[in-house]
Motif scaffolding. Structure first.
Motif, PDB file in Angstrom:
ATOM      1  N   ASP A 138      -9.036   3.572  -7.755  1.00 55.06           N
ATOM      2  CA  ASP A 138      -9.673   5.147  -6.798  1.00 55.06           C
ATOM      3  C   ASP A 138      -9.481   4.863  -5.668  1.00 55.06           C
ATOM      4  O   ASP A 138      -9.135   4.551  -4.124  1.00 55.06           O
ATOM      5  CB  ASP A 138     -11.610   5.079  -6.915  1.00 55.06           C
ATOM      6  CG  ASP A 138     -12.117   5.466  -5.947  1.00 55.06           C
ATOM      7  OD1 ASP A 138     -12.239   6.852  -6.475  1.00 55.06           O
ATOM      8  OD2 ASP A 138     -13.175   5.403  -5.135  1.00 55.06           O
ATOM      9  N   TYR A 139      -9.102   6.815  -4.808  1.00 53.60           N
ATOM     10  CA  TYR A 139      -8.830   6.803  -3.550  1.00 53.60           C
ATOM     11  C   TYR A 139      -9.277   7.604  -2.595  1.00 53.60           C
ATOM     12  O   TYR A 139      -9.526   8.673  -3.535  1.00 53.60           O
ATOM     13  CB  TYR A 139      -7.749   7.337  -3.412  1.00 53.60           C
ATOM     14  CG  TYR A 139      -6.220   6.406  -4.291  1.00 53.60           C
ATOM     15  CD1 TYR A 139      -6.059   5.679  -4.281  1.00 53.60           C
ATOM     16  CD2 TYR A 139      -6.244   6.637  -5.822  1.00 53.60           C
ATOM     17  CE1 TYR A 139      -4.811   4.802  -3.967  1.00 53.60           C
ATOM     18  CE2 TYR A 139      -5.601   5.663  -6.402  1.00 53.60           C
ATOM     19  CZ  TYR A 139      -4.652   4.386  -5.939  1.00 53.60           C
ATOM     20  OH  TYR A 139      -3.607   4.580  -5.963  1.00 53.60           O
ATOM     21  N   SER A 140     -10.246   8.040  -1.692  1.00 48.27           N
ATOM     22  CA  SER A 140     -10.286   8.287  -0.643  1.00 48.27           C
ATOM     23  C   SER A 140      -9.850   9.055   0.194  1.00 48.27           C
ATOM     24  O   SER A 140      -9.163   7.640   1.078  1.00 48.27           O
ATOM     25  CB  SER A 140     -11.950   7.175  -0.513  1.00 48.27           C
ATOM     26  OG  SER A 140     -12.888   7.043  -1.085  1.00 48.27           O
ATOM     27  N   VAL A 192      -6.207   7.430   4.558  1.00 44.69           N
ATOM     28  CA  VAL A 192      -6.430   7.385   3.412  1.00 44.69           C
ATOM     29  C   VAL A 192      -7.934   6.068   4.029  1.00 44.69           C
ATOM     30  O   VAL A 192      -7.771   4.727   4.619  1.00 44.69           O
ATOM     31  CB  VAL A 192      -5.563   5.879   2.609  1.00 44.69           C
ATOM     32  CG1 VAL A 192      -6.172   4.735   1.862  1.00 44.69           C
ATOM     33  CG2 VAL A 192      -4.304   6.383   2.282  1.00 44.69           C
ATOM     34  N   SER A 193      -8.608   5.948   3.497  1.00 43.43           N
ATOM     35  CA  SER A 193      -9.591   5.414   3.875  1.00 43.43           C
ATOM     36  C   SER A 193     -10.520   4.448   3.080  1.00 43.43           C
ATOM     37  O   SER A 193     -11.243   3.752   3.822  1.00 43.43           O
ATOM     38  CB  SER A 193     -11.587   6.035   4.125  1.00 43.43           C
ATOM     39  OG  SER A 193     -11.791   6.401   3.318  1.00 43.43           O
ATOM     40  N   ARG A 194     -10.133   4.275   1.679  1.00 49.32           N
ATOM     41  CA  ARG A 194     -10.201   3.154   0.820  1.00 49.32           C
ATOM     42  C   ARG A 194      -8.887   2.987   0.075  1.00 49.32           C
ATOM     43  O   ARG A 194      -8.715   4.566  -0.700  1.00 49.32           O
ATOM     44  CB  ARG A 194     -11.901   3.296   0.476  1.00 49.32           C
ATOM     45  CG  ARG A 194     -12.008   1.605   0.038  1.00 49.32           C
ATOM     46  CD  ARG A 194     -12.813   1.884  -0.580  1.00 49.32           C
ATOM     47  NE  ARG A 194     -13.399   2.640  -2.060  1.00 49.32           N
ATOM     48  CZ  ARG A 194     -13.539   3.292  -2.569  1.00 49.32           C
ATOM     49  NH1 ARG A 194     -15.851   4.386  -1.986  1.00 49.32           N
ATOM     50  NH2 ARG A 194     -13.554   3.645  -3.942  1.00 49.32           N
ATOM     51  N   GLN A 238      -8.975  -3.925   1.050  1.00 50.53           N
ATOM     52  CA  GLN A 238      -9.442  -2.038   0.951  1.00 50.53           C
ATOM     53  C   GLN A 238      -8.452  -0.863   1.922  1.00 50.53           C
ATOM     54  O   GLN A 238      -8.975  -0.155   1.733  1.00 50.53           O
ATOM     55  CB  GLN A 238     -10.919  -1.755   0.747  1.00 50.53           C
ATOM     56  CG  GLN A 238     -10.893  -2.587  -1.322  1.00 50.53           C
ATOM     57  CD  GLN A 238     -12.704  -2.062  -1.430  1.00 50.53           C
ATOM     58  OE1 GLN A 238     -13.267  -2.515  -0.514  1.00 50.53           O
ATOM     59  NE2 GLN A 238     -12.639  -2.560  -2.734  1.00 50.53           N
ATOM     60  N   ASN A 239      -7.831  -1.629   2.752  1.00 51.73           N
ATOM     61  CA  ASN A 239      -7.050  -0.795   3.422  1.00 51.73           C
ATOM     62  C   ASN A 239      -5.460  -0.670   3.443  1.00 51.73           C
ATOM     63  O   ASN A 239      -4.951  -1.688   2.887  1.00 51.73           O
ATOM     64  CB  ASN A 239      -7.778  -1.490   5.032  1.00 51.73           C
ATOM     65  CG  ASN A 239      -8.877  -1.491   4.967  1.00 51.73           C
ATOM     66  OD1 ASN A 239      -9.822  -0.178   4.990  1.00 51.73           O
ATOM     67  ND2 ASN A 239      -9.520  -2.140   5.976  1.00 51.73           N
ATOM     68  N   CYS A 240      -4.843   0.187   3.591  1.00 51.90           N
ATOM     69  CA  CYS A 240      -3.644   1.158   2.599  1.00 51.90           C
ATOM     70  C   CYS A 240      -2.548   0.089   4.041  1.00 51.90           C
ATOM     71  O   CYS A 240      -2.876   1.155   5.745  1.00 51.90           O
ATOM     72  CB  CYS A 240      -3.469   2.532   2.714  1.00 51.90           C
ATOM     73  SG  CYS A 240      -1.630   2.763   2.294  1.00 51.90           S
ATOM     74  N   THR A 241      -1.934   0.067   3.892  1.00 49.75           N
ATOM     75  CA  THR A 241      -0.731  -0.727   4.947  1.00 49.75           C
ATOM     76  C   THR A 241       0.474   0.027   5.314  1.00 49.75           C
ATOM     77  O   THR A 241       1.149  -0.337   5.680  1.00 49.75           O
ATOM     78  CB  THR A 241      -0.690  -1.889   4.758  1.00 49.75           C
ATOM     79  OG1 THR A 241      -0.303  -2.832   4.022  1.00 49.75           O
ATOM     80  CG2 THR A 241      -2.127  -2.831   5.459  1.00 49.75           C
ATOM     81  N   GLN A 256       3.361   5.503   5.052  1.00 48.27           N
ATOM     82  CA  GLN A 256       3.358   6.279   4.165  1.00 48.27           C
ATOM     83  C   GLN A 256       2.767   6.527   3.396  1.00 48.27           C
ATOM     84  O   GLN A 256       3.693   5.494   2.030  1.00 48.27           O
ATOM     85  CB  GLN A 256       4.597   8.136   4.773  1.00 48.27           C
ATOM     86  CG  GLN A 256       5.315   7.468   4.507  1.00 48.27           C
ATOM     87  CD  GLN A 256       6.424   8.561   4.141  1.00 48.27           C
ATOM     88  OE1 GLN A 256       6.116   9.404   5.119  1.00 48.27           O
ATOM     89  NE2 GLN A 256       7.471   8.801   3.974  1.00 48.27           N
ATOM     90  N   ILE A 257       2.852   7.487   2.447  1.00 47.39           N
ATOM     91  CA  ILE A 257       2.115   7.406   1.178  1.00 47.39           C
ATOM     92  C   ILE A 257       2.374   8.853   0.151  1.00 47.39           C
ATOM     93  O   ILE A 257       2.361   9.776   0.730  1.00 47.39           O
ATOM     94  CB  ILE A 257       0.628   7.118   0.786  1.00 47.39           C
ATOM     95  CG1 ILE A 257      -0.681   8.250   0.661  1.00 47.39           C
ATOM     96  CG2 ILE A 257      -0.270   5.460   0.797  1.00 47.39           C
ATOM     97  CD1 ILE A 257      -1.963   7.708  -0.590  1.00 47.39           C
ATOM     98  N   GLU A 258       2.402   8.668  -0.998  1.00 43.25           N
ATOM     99  CA  GLU A 258       3.102  10.283  -1.462  1.00 43.25           C
ATOM    100  C   GLU A 258       1.713   9.802  -3.214  1.00 43.25           C
ATOM    101  O   GLU A 258       1.125   9.119  -3.858  1.00 43.25           O
ATOM    102  CB  GLU A 258       4.116  10.160  -2.766  1.00 43.25           C
ATOM    103  CG  GLU A 258       4.503  11.567  -3.225  1.00 43.25           C
ATOM    104  CD  GLU A 258       5.481  11.233  -3.299  1.00 43.25           C
ATOM    105  OE1 GLU A 258       5.890  12.561  -4.120  1.00 43.25           O
ATOM    106  OE2 GLU A 258       6.642  11.159  -2.469  1.00 43.25           O
TER     107      GLU A 258
END
Length: 66
Positions: free
Chosen positions: A2-4, A14-16, A28-31, A34-36
């Motif tokens: 689940d990505y919010s 990314v909030s969660r 639950q935090n993305c470090t 950058q993401i795709e």
């Protein structure tokens, strides 16, 4: 998974992240720097996902994964 995300002008943050087995997930935090993300059949999929036990975990760059 689940990505919010919260939208901020042209960027999203990314909030969660519920991908607890990802090496970029800390409480639950993305470090990742950058993401795709892809969208398929109305489901978001993080292409930056990298398993926590991945041998390349020492790298600071996000890897491509499932």
């Amino acid at each position: 998974m689940d990505y919010s995300a919260a939208m901020n002008n042209e960027q999203s943050v990314v909030s969660r992240c519920d991908a607890v087995t990802c090496r970029f997930n800390r409480d639950q935090n993305c470090t990742a720097g950058q993401i795709e993300v892809s969208l398929s059949a109305d489901q978001a999929r993080c292409l930056t996902f990298s398993p926590a036990q991945d041998a390349s975990a020492e790298s600071d760059r996000p890897g491509q994964g499932q």
